[in-house]
Design a protein around this motif. Sequence first.
Motif, PDB file in Angstrom:
ATOM      1  N   LEU A 169       0.841  -1.189   0.000  1.00 51.61           N
ATOM      2  CA  LEU A 169       0.000   0.000   0.000  1.00 51.61           C
ATOM      3  C   LEU A 169       0.882   1.247   0.000  1.00 51.61           C
ATOM      4  O   LEU A 169       1.790   1.367   0.820  1.00 51.61           O
ATOM      5  N   GLN A 170       0.595   2.160  -0.910  1.00 48.05           N
ATOM      6  CA  GLN A 170       1.251   3.460  -0.929  1.00 48.05           C
ATOM      7  C   GLN A 170       0.497   4.340   0.067  1.00 48.05           C
ATOM      8  O   GLN A 170      -0.691   4.622  -0.120  1.00 48.05           O
ATOM      9  N   LEU A 171       1.164   4.746   1.124  1.00 42.60           N
ATOM     10  CA  LEU A 171       0.491   5.483   2.193  1.00 42.60           C
ATOM     11  C   LEU A 171       0.008   6.867   1.766  1.00 42.60           C
ATOM     12  O   LEU A 171      -0.794   7.483   2.471  1.00 42.60           O
ATOM     13  N   TRP A 172       0.444   7.351   0.622  1.00 44.77           N
ATOM     14  CA  TRP A 172      -0.089   8.608   0.096  1.00 44.77           C
ATOM     15  C   TRP A 172      -1.606   8.496  -0.076  1.00 44.77           C
ATOM     16  O   TRP A 172      -2.346   9.458   0.129  1.00 44.77           O
ATOM     17  N   SER A 173      -2.084   7.296  -0.426  1.00 45.80           N
ATOM     18  CA  SER A 173      -3.518   7.101  -0.674  1.00 45.80           C
ATOM     19  C   SER A 173      -4.348   7.222   0.605  1.00 45.80           C
ATOM     20  O   SER A 173      -5.561   7.421   0.529  1.00 45.80           O
ATOM     21  N   ILE A 174      -3.710   7.119   1.780  1.00 45.36           N
ATOM     22  CA  ILE A 174      -4.419   7.293   3.052  1.00 45.36           C
ATOM     23  C   ILE A 174      -3.711   8.364   3.894  1.00 45.36           C
ATOM     24  O   ILE A 174      -3.636   8.278   5.113  1.00 45.36           O
ATOM     25  N   ARG A 175      -3.203   9.376   3.230  1.00 43.38           N
ATOM     26  CA  ARG A 175      -2.386  10.396   3.883  1.00 43.38           C
ATOM     27  C   ARG A 175      -3.126  11.149   4.981  1.00 43.38           C
ATOM     28  O   ARG A 175      -2.525  11.515   5.991  1.00 43.38           O
ATOM     29  N   ASP A 176      -4.424  11.389   4.797  1.00 43.59           N
ATOM     30  CA  ASP A 176      -5.167  12.107   5.832  1.00 43.59           C
ATOM     31  C   ASP A 176      -5.257  11.271   7.106  1.00 43.59           C
ATOM     32  O   ASP A 176      -5.052  11.779   8.208  1.00 43.59           O
ATOM     33  N   ALA A 177      -5.546   9.990   6.961  1.00 46.59           N
ATOM     34  CA  ALA A 177      -5.615   9.103   8.129  1.00 46.59           C
ATOM     35  C   ALA A 177      -4.248   8.969   8.787  1.00 46.59           C
ATOM     36  O   ALA A 177      -4.146   8.953  10.024  1.00 46.59           O
ATOM     37  N   MET A 178      -3.184   8.895   7.988  1.00 44.02           N
ATOM     38  CA  MET A 178      -1.833   8.817   8.553  1.00 44.02           C
ATOM     39  C   MET A 178      -1.493  10.088   9.316  1.00 44.02           C
ATOM     40  O   MET A 178      -0.858  10.034  10.371  1.00 44.02           O
ATOM     41  N   ARG A 179      -1.919  11.232   8.811  1.00 41.69           N
ATOM     42  CA  ARG A 179      -1.667  12.503   9.494  1.00 41.69           C
ATOM     43  C   ARG A 179      -2.444  12.572  10.808  1.00 41.69           C
ATOM     44  O   ARG A 179      -1.939  13.023  11.825  1.00 41.69           O
ATOM     45  N   ASP A 180      -3.691  12.102  10.794  1.00 40.30           N
ATOM     46  CA  ASP A 180      -4.551  12.204  11.971  1.00 40.30           C
ATOM     47  C   ASP A 180      -4.164  11.231  13.077  1.00 40.30           C
ATOM     48  O   ASP A 180      -4.191  11.584  14.252  1.00 40.30           O
ATOM     49  N   ASP A 181      -3.814   9.974  12.703  1.00 38.12           N
ATOM     50  CA  ASP A 181      -3.474   8.963  13.709  1.00 38.12           C
ATOM     51  C   ASP A 181      -2.683   7.840  13.030  1.00 38.12           C
ATOM     52  O   ASP A 181      -3.246   6.831  12.619  1.00 38.12           O
ATOM     53  N   ALA A 182      -1.378   8.060  12.910  1.00 41.92           N
ATOM     54  CA  ALA A 182      -0.528   7.103  12.190  1.00 41.92           C
ATOM     55  C   ALA A 182      -0.564   5.718  12.828  1.00 41.92           C
ATOM     56  O   ALA A 182      -0.653   4.704  12.128  1.00 41.92           O
ATOM     57  N   ALA A 183      -0.513   5.643  14.155  1.00 46.65           N
ATOM     58  CA  ALA A 183      -0.456   4.339  14.830  1.00 46.65           C
ATOM     59  C   ALA A 183      -1.719   3.527  14.565  1.00 46.65           C
ATOM     60  O   ALA A 183      -1.642   2.339  14.213  1.00 46.65           O
ATOM     61  N   ALA A 184      -2.883   4.137  14.718  1.00 51.82           N
ATOM     62  CA  ALA A 184      -4.140   3.418  14.483  1.00 51.82           C
ATOM     63  C   ALA A 184      -4.294   3.045  13.012  1.00 51.82           C
ATOM     64  O   ALA A 184      -4.806   1.969  12.682  1.00 51.82           O
ATOM     65  N   THR A 185      -3.827   3.915  12.138  1.00 49.46           N
ATOM     66  CA  THR A 185      -3.932   3.641  10.701  1.00 49.46           C
ATOM     67  C   THR A 185      -3.039   2.480  10.302  1.00 49.46           C
ATOM     68  O   THR A 185      -3.466   1.585   9.560  1.00 49.46           O
ATOM     69  N   VAL A 186      -1.809   2.456  10.808  1.00 56.95           N
ATOM     70  CA  VAL A 186      -0.908   1.337  10.502  1.00 56.95           C
ATOM     71  C   VAL A 186      -1.472   0.036  11.070  1.00 56.95           C
ATOM     72  O   VAL A 186      -1.401  -1.016  10.423  1.00 56.95           O
ATOM     73  N   GLN A 187      -2.054   0.100  12.241  1.00 59.13           N
ATOM     74  CA  GLN A 187      -2.675  -1.099  12.818  1.00 59.13           C
ATOM     75  C   GLN A 187      -3.761  -1.632  11.885  1.00 59.13           C
ATOM     76  O   GLN A 187      -3.840  -2.825  11.620  1.00 59.13           O
ATOM     77  N   ARG A 188      -4.584  -0.742  11.349  1.00 61.46           N
ATOM     78  CA  ARG A 188      -5.653  -1.154  10.435  1.00 61.46           C
ATOM     79  C   ARG A 188      -5.081  -1.700   9.128  1.00 61.46           C
ATOM     80  O   ARG A 188      -5.590  -2.675   8.582  1.00 61.46           O
ATOM     81  N   VAL A 189      -4.022  -1.088   8.639  1.00 65.65           N
ATOM     82  CA  VAL A 189      -3.363  -1.577   7.421  1.00 65.65           C
ATOM     83  C   VAL A 189      -2.898  -3.023   7.621  1.00 65.65           C
ATOM     84  O   VAL A 189      -3.080  -3.877   6.746  1.00 65.65           O
ATOM     85  N   GLY A 190      -2.325  -3.299   8.800  1.00 64.03           N
ATOM     86  CA  GLY A 190      -1.904  -4.661   9.109  1.00 64.03           C
ATOM     87  C   GLY A 190      -3.082  -5.614   9.223  1.00 64.03           C
ATOM     88  O   GLY A 190      -3.034  -6.748   8.741  1.00 64.03           O
ATOM     89  N   GLU A 191      -4.167  -5.164   9.853  1.00 67.77           N
ATOM     90  CA  GLU A 191      -5.357  -6.007  10.009  1.00 67.77           C
ATOM     91  C   GLU A 191      -5.962  -6.359   8.657  1.00 67.77           C
ATOM     92  O   GLU A 191      -6.441  -7.478   8.456  1.00 67.77           O
ATOM     93  N   ILE A 192      -5.952  -5.424   7.745  1.00 69.14           N
ATOM     94  CA  ILE A 192      -6.487  -5.675   6.400  1.00 69.14           C
ATOM     95  C   ILE A 192      -5.670  -6.749   5.704  1.00 69.14           C
ATOM     96  O   ILE A 192      -6.203  -7.541   4.931  1.00 69.14           O
ATOM     97  N   GLY A 193      -4.374  -6.802   6.007  1.00 66.24           N
ATOM     98  CA  GLY A 193      -3.525  -7.849   5.431  1.00 66.24           C
ATOM     99  C   GLY A 193      -2.468  -7.384   4.463  1.00 66.24           C
ATOM    100  O   GLY A 193      -1.852  -8.203   3.779  1.00 66.24           O
TER     101      GLY A 193
END
Length: 197
Positions: free
Chosen positions: A19-43
């Motif tokens: 996943l290119q994190l640019w595509s979820i840049r707003d979520a990464m800016r708002d809460d990087a830790a929670a967003t990365v956790q979700r990225v991992g959960e998605i697989g």
Amino acid sequence: IISLSFTSCEKKVEKEIGLQLWSIRDAMRDDAAATVQRVGEIGYDFIEAASYADGQFYGMDPLEFKKLLNDNGVEFLASHTGKALPDSATWDETMAWWDACIDAHVAAGVKYIVQPFMCQKGYGSVDDLKAYCDYFNIVGEKCNAKGIRFGYHNHDGEFNNPLEDGSVRYDFMLNNTDPEKVFFQIDLYWIVVGGKD
């Protein structure tokens, strides 16, 4: 009576999806830790970051960001970052920036740095574009020396803004960079927007 038995010929195909994190840049800016956790959960298996600045990724030092990713089962494979072509007055400053940038990526275990832009000069004359190619070769050599590959990510201007002789800028870049030092990450969307197939 004929008895037929069938066995499945299907084979499970292992895939690695990034996943290119640019595509979820707003979520990464708002809460990087929670967003990365979700990225991992998605697989997702790996990511390409898009937020390197001042020695940090998303406001975290390289080892902290790498740990966050690894704790969530995600590899830090690549990063979009870069600097515009410097002039003679800013050359040393830009090269120092690259040295620090490359060291931060080495610390994070990144394998690829991809520059996703050129300043307007890259869309100017053939001499300007050649200067960019030479610059990319130098940056690529710096990356190679630290075990990282350097690449360039296109947009539409490399395809719909021809050089003076009508040739495609992207082709010129391919022919004027050393493939041992610079690879090209093709963005198919922008090629189509640029009017090419």
